[in-house]
Design a protein around this motif. Sequence first.
Motif, PDB file in Angstrom:
ATOM      1  N   GLN A  51      35.607  37.231  50.784  1.00 13.08           N
ATOM      2  CA  GLN A  51      36.673  37.796  50.180  1.00 13.08           C
ATOM      3  C   GLN A  51      37.815  36.627  50.084  1.00 13.08           C
ATOM      4  O   GLN A  51      38.854  36.757  49.361  1.00 13.08           O
ATOM      5  CB  GLN A  51      37.187  38.885  50.951  1.00 13.08           C
ATOM      6  N   ASP A  52      37.681  35.798  51.109  1.00  9.65           N
ATOM      7  CA  ASP A  52      38.705  34.568  51.266  1.00  9.65           C
ATOM      8  C   ASP A  52      38.582  33.708  50.581  1.00  9.65           C
ATOM      9  O   ASP A  52      39.458  32.793  50.236  1.00  9.65           O
ATOM     10  CB  ASP A  52      38.706  34.243  52.817  1.00  9.65           C
ATOM     11  N   LYS A  53      37.609  33.498  49.641  1.00  5.14           N
ATOM     12  CA  LYS A  53      37.138  32.510  48.740  1.00  5.14           C
ATOM     13  C   LYS A  53      37.923  32.819  47.258  1.00  5.14           C
ATOM     14  O   LYS A  53      37.341  33.418  46.364  1.00  5.14           O
ATOM     15  CB  LYS A  53      35.539  32.407  48.356  1.00  5.14           C
ATOM     16  N   CYS A  54      39.013  32.287  47.514  1.00  4.32           N
ATOM     17  CA  CYS A  54      39.981  32.548  46.150  1.00  4.32           C
ATOM     18  C   CYS A  54      40.211  31.294  45.566  1.00  4.32           C
ATOM     19  O   CYS A  54      41.544  31.056  45.221  1.00  4.32           O
ATOM     20  CB  CYS A  54      41.118  33.697  46.705  1.00  4.32           C
ATOM     21  N   ASP A  55      39.499  30.423  45.217  1.00  3.47           N
ATOM     22  CA  ASP A  55      39.679  29.165  44.519  1.00  3.47           C
ATOM     23  C   ASP A  55      38.672  28.981  43.224  1.00  3.47           C
ATOM     24  O   ASP A  55      39.034  28.078  42.763  1.00  3.47           O
ATOM     25  CB  ASP A  55      39.223  28.079  45.510  1.00  3.47           C
ATOM     26  N   ILE A  87      41.809  41.270  33.612  1.00  2.22           N
ATOM     27  CA  ILE A  87      41.569  43.070  34.057  1.00  2.22           C
ATOM     28  C   ILE A  87      41.427  43.217  35.254  1.00  2.22           C
ATOM     29  O   ILE A  87      41.997  44.216  35.568  1.00  2.22           O
ATOM     30  CB  ILE A  87      40.711  43.560  32.889  1.00  2.22           C
ATOM     31  N   GLU A  88      40.482  42.447  35.872  1.00  3.77           N
ATOM     32  CA  GLU A  88      39.895  42.879  37.249  1.00  3.77           C
ATOM     33  C   GLU A  88      41.289  42.918  38.073  1.00  3.77           C
ATOM     34  O   GLU A  88      41.330  43.605  39.163  1.00  3.77           O
ATOM     35  CB  GLU A  88      39.112  41.742  37.651  1.00  3.77           C
ATOM     36  N   ILE A  89      42.438  41.926  37.864  1.00  7.69           N
ATOM     37  CA  ILE A  89      43.351  41.770  39.060  1.00  7.69           C
ATOM     38  C   ILE A  89      44.572  42.362  38.333  1.00  7.69           C
ATOM     39  O   ILE A  89      45.730  42.245  38.891  1.00  7.69           O
ATOM     40  CB  ILE A  89      43.484  40.579  39.479  1.00  7.69           C
ATOM     41  N   ASP A  90      44.650  42.760  37.099  1.00  7.50           N
ATOM     42  CA  ASP A  90      45.874  43.435  36.318  1.00  7.50           C
ATOM     43  C   ASP A  90      46.817  42.370  36.364  1.00  7.50           C
ATOM     44  O   ASP A  90      47.966  42.670  36.655  1.00  7.50           O
ATOM     45  CB  ASP A  90      46.206  44.502  36.920  1.00  7.50           C
ATOM     46  N   ALA A 102      41.767  32.641  41.751  1.00  4.58           N
ATOM     47  CA  ALA A 102      41.338  33.644  41.446  1.00  4.58           C
ATOM     48  C   ALA A 102      40.139  34.045  42.502  1.00  4.58           C
ATOM     49  O   ALA A 102      39.432  33.030  42.804  1.00  4.58           O
ATOM     50  CB  ALA A 102      40.725  33.727  39.876  1.00  4.58           C
ATOM     51  N   CYS A 103      40.174  35.459  42.904  1.00  3.50           N
ATOM     52  CA  CYS A 103      38.924  35.567  43.969  1.00  3.50           C
ATOM     53  C   CYS A 103      37.853  36.225  43.126  1.00  3.50           C
ATOM     54  O   CYS A 103      36.703  36.345  43.741  1.00  3.50           O
ATOM     55  CB  CYS A 103      39.695  36.845  44.791  1.00  3.50           C
ATOM     56  N   GLU A 104      37.851  36.769  41.948  1.00  7.54           N
ATOM     57  CA  GLU A 104      37.146  37.466  41.119  1.00  7.54           C
ATOM     58  C   GLU A 104      36.208  36.382  40.347  1.00  7.54           C
ATOM     59  O   GLU A 104      36.731  35.621  39.676  1.00  7.54           O
ATOM     60  CB  GLU A 104      37.400  38.347  40.240  1.00  7.54           C
ATOM     61  N   PRO A 105      34.923  36.212  40.574  1.00  9.74           N
ATOM     62  CA  PRO A 105      34.185  34.973  39.860  1.00  9.74           C
ATOM     63  C   PRO A 105      33.889  35.680  38.106  1.00  9.74           C
ATOM     64  O   PRO A 105      33.559  34.736  37.452  1.00  9.74           O
ATOM     65  CB  PRO A 105      32.798  34.855  40.659  1.00  9.74           C
ATOM     66  N   LEU A 106      33.879  36.906  38.013  1.00  5.58           N
ATOM     67  CA  LEU A 106      33.538  37.337  36.759  1.00  5.58           C
ATOM     68  C   LEU A 106      34.842  37.909  36.227  1.00  5.58           C
ATOM     69  O   LEU A 106      35.736  38.710  36.764  1.00  5.58           O
ATOM     70  CB  LEU A 106      32.283  38.275  36.667  1.00  5.58           C
ATOM     71  N   ALA A 107      35.432  37.310  35.120  1.00  5.05           N
ATOM     72  CA  ALA A 107      36.771  37.704  34.686  1.00  5.05           C
ATOM     73  C   ALA A 107      36.739  38.226  33.086  1.00  5.05           C
ATOM     74  O   ALA A 107      35.888  37.795  32.266  1.00  5.05           O
ATOM     75  CB  ALA A 107      37.647  36.711  34.633  1.00  5.05           C
TER      76      ALA A 107
END
Length: 794
Positions: A21-25, A49-52, A68-73
């Motif tokens: 969860q800390d991998k937000c790069d 959309i995932e993080i609005d 971004a923390c989410e790899p799929l956007a």
Amino acid sequence: MRIKYISLLYFLLFSFFGFSQDKCDYSIKLKLVNASDLTPIYGVVVKFIEIDKTYLSNQQGYLIIENACEPLAHLEIMSQFYKAKTIKVDLRKQSNLSIKLEELQQELAEVIVQNKLVPKQQVNQLNATQIESQFSGSLAKSLDEIPGVNSIEIGAGSSKPTIRGFSFNRVLVTENGMRHEGQQWGSDHGLEVDALSVEDVEVIKSASALAYGSDAIGGVIKLNTNKAPQDEGLTGSYKLFLRSINNTLTNNINLAYKNENWFAKFKGTLTDYGDYNLPTDTINYLSVNMPVENRRLKNTAGKERNIMFTGGFVSDKFNSALSISRNYFKAGFFPGAHGVPSVTRVVDDGDRRNIELPFQNSTHFKVTSQNTWIFKNANLKLNLSYQNNLRQEWSDFNTHYSSQEPPETNADLELEFDLNTYEINLEHNYYHSKKHNLTTGLQLQAQKNAIKGFNFLLPNYDRQMLGAFAIHSIELNKKLEIDYGVRLDIAQLNTEALFDQRLFNYLLFRNNSEEVAIENAQRSETINRDFNNFNFNLSSNYKLNNKLNFELNLGTNFRLPTAIELSSNGIHHGSFRHERGNPELNPEKGYIIDGSANFNNDQVNISFSPYLYYFTNYIYLNPSGIFSKLPHGGQINQYTESKALLTGFELYYKHQITKRFSSSISLEYLWNTQLRDETEGNFALPFSPPNNALIKLNYDIKDYKYLKDTNLSFITEIAAAQNRTAQNEEATPGYEIFGLNLASRLQLRNFTANVNLRVMNMFDTKYFNHTNFYRALEIPEMGRNIQLMLSIPF
């Protein structure tokens, strides 16, 4: 022991998930481009959309999603002028992505957009569908609904634009990136442009001298007619336009063919119209009452014949388009406008559609070549053009010189202007980073004008211009962007001397002395003038939040004196006066400060745009107090210059009251004055439109069977009395007129037709437009007019 192992396992799992969860790069750089020509798009909204969270593309079309923390956007892409789309991106695999957006053809919207070539400022953009819905017989008239934009109408089929009270050579029109060059100095000279072939229009309401040079003091109207089609294969549309006011019949066809990177287009328009209706039975000109038989203004019929071919190539690295067009226009002049007023000349001849003497005709031939090379961090544009503008005015020779023999050939050709223009524009855009953009440009133009005709107004002349500019755009932070730039212009103008033997003989016949005859028959002298000018501009755009932003623009402006201002000497029936130039005029120079505050949310859109112009030497016509020796000349009006001040504001307010019901109001306030000696008096500047308002009530009707996207609008136009006038300019009373607009899309299986029905001046009100060509003749505006626009895409 078992508990220890379980505890250790839980610790490792939580550590793993916590580390994950800390991998937000994750990051990605997007570029939004137009699918037709791959030009960058400013102001596109991209929602993660995932993080609005939303992002906005910059002037170069770029935006960066970082940390971004989410790899799929899933990215939702939205713009008011392009089709919305949602895409899925794997941030682990992609770091750069170019996204092509297709233009939205059916959306009717008016927005503030970013111009790519000039400092940030307010720009109103209309697409082809909007032009169709607002079309009123000519292009300039169709722009009237934009705050701060008005038109000078020339009968019922032609008009020219004014922006913030500026017109003629103070408003620049470009087509496909090149200056449109005609005889724009004349109040009876409309734009030689086929409005139904225009694909989009940008109206810049500010001084734009840095990117465009002389003539852009009031603003720029940018026309685009050569975009690459979006769909493969053969596409097109047919348009039918009808008007009741003068029995207009217009047929227009647009064809386009695209095969991968190559495309070709054909456009053609045929227009015929008759004498137009007036809400009055008599008019008064020079104290003579003239009847308006059948309430139709005699000899105001006309016709247009326009054709255009375009061929081009589009790719990721290179775009090119070559366009060839020919626009022909012919229209009659009201006979009372030429010579001494005569009731016998305005008697109805029983034919509403014939065109008799006096009349005007113009042919505008144009070849343009647009070429763009696209590199990783830059693009290079090379535009070339050739234009020939042939304008003629015909009238009965004996109306002016009854005591002389007419010329052996073209006896009734009063004036002819044959203008040839060659132009080269070179522009380089370098995107140093997402925050820095440098635009540099070089512009060269050469003109030559030749004259014919039994009368004289303007001599033979040639003009050469060279301009160079540089504009640097900086994004200081996410809220503040600034532009600053400089421009250098060098120009040369040469005119020929002319001795008018016909006028010399006429003056001797009228018992004038030989000395007086020689003095007046020397219509022009040889003039050789060199000009140079240096200008700067600084502008800023501050985005307080997603709903509110502010713009401020400071700079200098200039305009070169034209040949008509330097060396004219004759009766111009287009303005009903004897005009005489002044060879000592200097370039028009001044300072401008303008800005805007813009608020926009889901229900309300508000824009407030104040401005102030100060001129050290504003050029205008001034009554000389000397009466002309020319036939029917009246008082001589001499071009002169003085200090001048112009200020005002535009206010636009739109409220989406319910899902289907909305209202809007556009207000324009304008005040100006000449700053002369107190003993001479400070009059207003000529052709200043009155303070005015446009109120619209819109209702979107629910789809019913075959009728889709139906909209009903009630329109109220209000103009205050214009009592602040220039010398010898008539005051004009205020007015209030009403209109109705009904638009719908007819959908029958695979058949689509866009229908637009308009009623203008619904109650047949008699009123006067202060800037109208026929205002000086006390001729009111057109009466009730019902018009239909039918557009069938295929």
